[in-house]
Write a protein that holds these residues in place. Structure first.
Motif, mmCIF file in Angstrom:
data_model
loop_
_atom_site.group_PDB
_atom_site.id
_atom_site.type_symbol
_atom_site.label_atom_id
_atom_site.label_comp_id
_atom_site.label_asym_id
_atom_site.label_seq_id
_atom_site.Cartn_x
_atom_site.Cartn_y
_atom_site.Cartn_z
ATOM 1 N N PRO A 96 0.793 -1.237 0.000
ATOM 2 C CA PRO A 96 0.000 0.000 0.000
ATOM 3 C C PRO A 96 0.822 1.283 0.000
ATOM 4 N N ASP A 97 2.100 1.225 0.360
ATOM 5 C CA ASP A 97 2.926 2.430 0.434
ATOM 6 C C ASP A 97 3.844 2.603 -0.775
ATOM 7 N N THR A 98 3.519 1.920 -1.867
ATOM 8 C CA THR A 98 4.353 2.021 -3.065
ATOM 9 C C THR A 98 4.291 3.418 -3.665
ATOM 10 N N ILE A 99 5.447 3.921 -4.070
ATOM 11 C CA ILE A 99 5.509 5.170 -4.825
ATOM 12 C C ILE A 99 6.125 4.860 -6.191
ATOM 13 N N THR A 100 5.870 5.730 -7.152
ATOM 14 C CA THR A 100 6.459 5.589 -8.477
ATOM 15 C C THR A 100 7.414 6.747 -8.714
ATOM 16 N N VAL A 101 8.631 6.431 -9.115
ATOM 17 C CA VAL A 101 9.590 7.454 -9.537
ATOM 18 C C VAL A 101 9.856 7.217 -11.016
ATOM 19 N N LEU B 122 18.813 17.392 -7.844
ATOM 20 C CA LEU B 122 18.841 16.197 -7.000
ATOM 21 C C LEU B 122 17.501 15.924 -6.315
ATOM 22 N N ILE B 123 16.544 16.821 -6.484
ATOM 23 C CA ILE B 123 15.254 16.676 -5.803
ATOM 24 C C ILE B 123 14.164 16.419 -6.830
ATOM 25 N N ALA B 124 13.458 15.314 -6.679
ATOM 26 C CA ALA B 124 12.391 14.953 -7.611
ATOM 27 C C ALA B 124 11.226 15.922 -7.488
ATOM 28 N N ALA B 125 10.442 16.023 -8.536
ATOM 29 C CA ALA B 125 9.245 16.867 -8.528
ATOM 30 C C ALA B 125 8.042 16.011 -8.149
ATOM 31 N N ASP B 126 7.231 16.507 -7.235
ATOM 32 C CA ASP B 126 6.043 15.796 -6.785
ATOM 33 C C ASP B 126 4.921 16.003 -7.796
ATOM 34 N N GLU B 127 4.492 14.933 -8.445
ATOM 35 C CA GLU B 127 3.411 15.009 -9.420
ATOM 36 C C GLU B 127 2.068 14.584 -8.829
ATOM 37 N N GLY B 128 2.057 14.315 -7.537
ATOM 38 C CA GLY B 128 0.809 13.933 -6.872
ATOM 39 C C GLY B 128 0.526 12.446 -6.957
ATOM 40 N N ARG C 159 8.788 12.814 -10.371
ATOM 41 C CA ARG C 159 9.572 12.843 -11.609
ATOM 42 C C ARG C 159 10.999 13.283 -11.313
ATOM 43 N N PHE C 160 11.954 12.519 -11.877
ATOM 44 C CA PHE C 160 13.373 12.803 -11.674
ATOM 45 C C PHE C 160 14.096 12.613 -13.002
ATOM 46 N N ASP C 161 14.322 13.716 -13.713
ATOM 47 C CA ASP C 161 15.055 13.656 -14.977
ATOM 48 C C ASP C 161 16.551 13.702 -14.703
ATOM 49 N N ILE C 162 17.311 13.023 -15.551
ATOM 50 C CA ILE C 162 18.767 12.968 -15.416
ATOM 51 C C ILE C 162 19.380 13.582 -16.664
ATOM 52 N N ARG C 163 20.104 14.685 -16.488
ATOM 53 C CA ARG C 163 20.747 15.361 -17.608
ATOM 54 C C ARG C 163 22.253 15.151 -17.486
ATOM 55 N N LEU C 164 22.844 14.507 -18.494
ATOM 56 C CA LEU C 164 24.248 14.116 -18.410
ATOM 57 C C LEU C 164 25.209 15.290 -18.596
#
Length: 201
Positions: free
Chosen positions: A42-47, A173-179, A184-189
């Motif tokens: 029940p506590d699963t999150i999606t990144v 380094l901080i993900a954006a909360d989409e609710g 969302r966590f984008d990685i820019r090389l």
């Protein structure tokens, strides 16, 4: 006949450097690598997010690894998701019950990746985070970074690593909360908005 001098250590030329990709894509991905949380927890999150190159183009063949503690901050010791059947050698995957804390995800054709995991708990003096490792074409070595979840600004500000990162780069380094438990966590090389990467010595 040539005589070899055996009085000193043998001189061996260094191995030439090479990139980490794209060869990893044939052996490292495995089925279910994105399912880090136990099925139905029940506590699963999606990144999720995208991996971008220096020109801002998404990479369709990057690989993202995640490691994280459980919600109490404990590092899991359960068997990982690459379990094999001892009799047949076939792929069993994770047992679906225990939290392993580890996942490996290949980006899709649009450079997108996602994982289902549990919200990490704090360890020591650090704010809760998930460790991230990125493999991508053109890299001589894989890259390490951290994924922090937003929410408690005081805890994030006191984190020993984040507090040393310039303010204009801290957001990489901080993900954006989409609710609804999605971040969302984008990685820019490289380039504008380049993710802060870590070096371990």
């Amino acid at each position: 006949m040539t005589k070899t001098d055996t009085s000193g250590p043998e001189q061996v030329p260094p191995t030439p450097s090479h990139t980490v990709g794209p060869f990893y894509g044939y052996a490292l991905p495995f089925p279910g690598g994105e399912d880090i949380a136990p099925a139905g927890h029940p506590d699963t999150i999606t990144v999720h997010g995208y991996v971008y190159d220096g020109a801002g183009s998404p990479l369709p063949d990057a690989l993202v690894e995640l490691w994280g503690p459980d919600p109490e901050g404990r590092v899991p010791t359960a068997d990982g998701s690459m379990r094999r059947d001892p009799a047949s050698g076939g792929f069993l995957g994770r047992n679906g019950v225990e939290f392993t804390g580890f996942g490996r995800i290949q980006t899709d054709a649009n450079g997108h990746w996602y994982a289902r995991t549990l919200r990490p708990g704090a360890r020591g003096h650090s704010a809760p985070y998930v460790s991230v490792c990125v493999f991508a074409r053109g890299l001589l070595v894989h890259l390490y970074t951290r994924l922090y979840l937003p929410g408690d600004e005081a805890v994030l500000a006191a984190d020993p690593l984040l507090s040393r990162v310039p303010g204009e780069r801290r957001d990489t380094l901080i993900a954006a909360d989409e609710g609804r438990g999605t971040y969302r966590f984008d990685i820019r090389l490289q380039g504008e908005g380049e993710t802060v990467f870590l070096e371990f010595q």
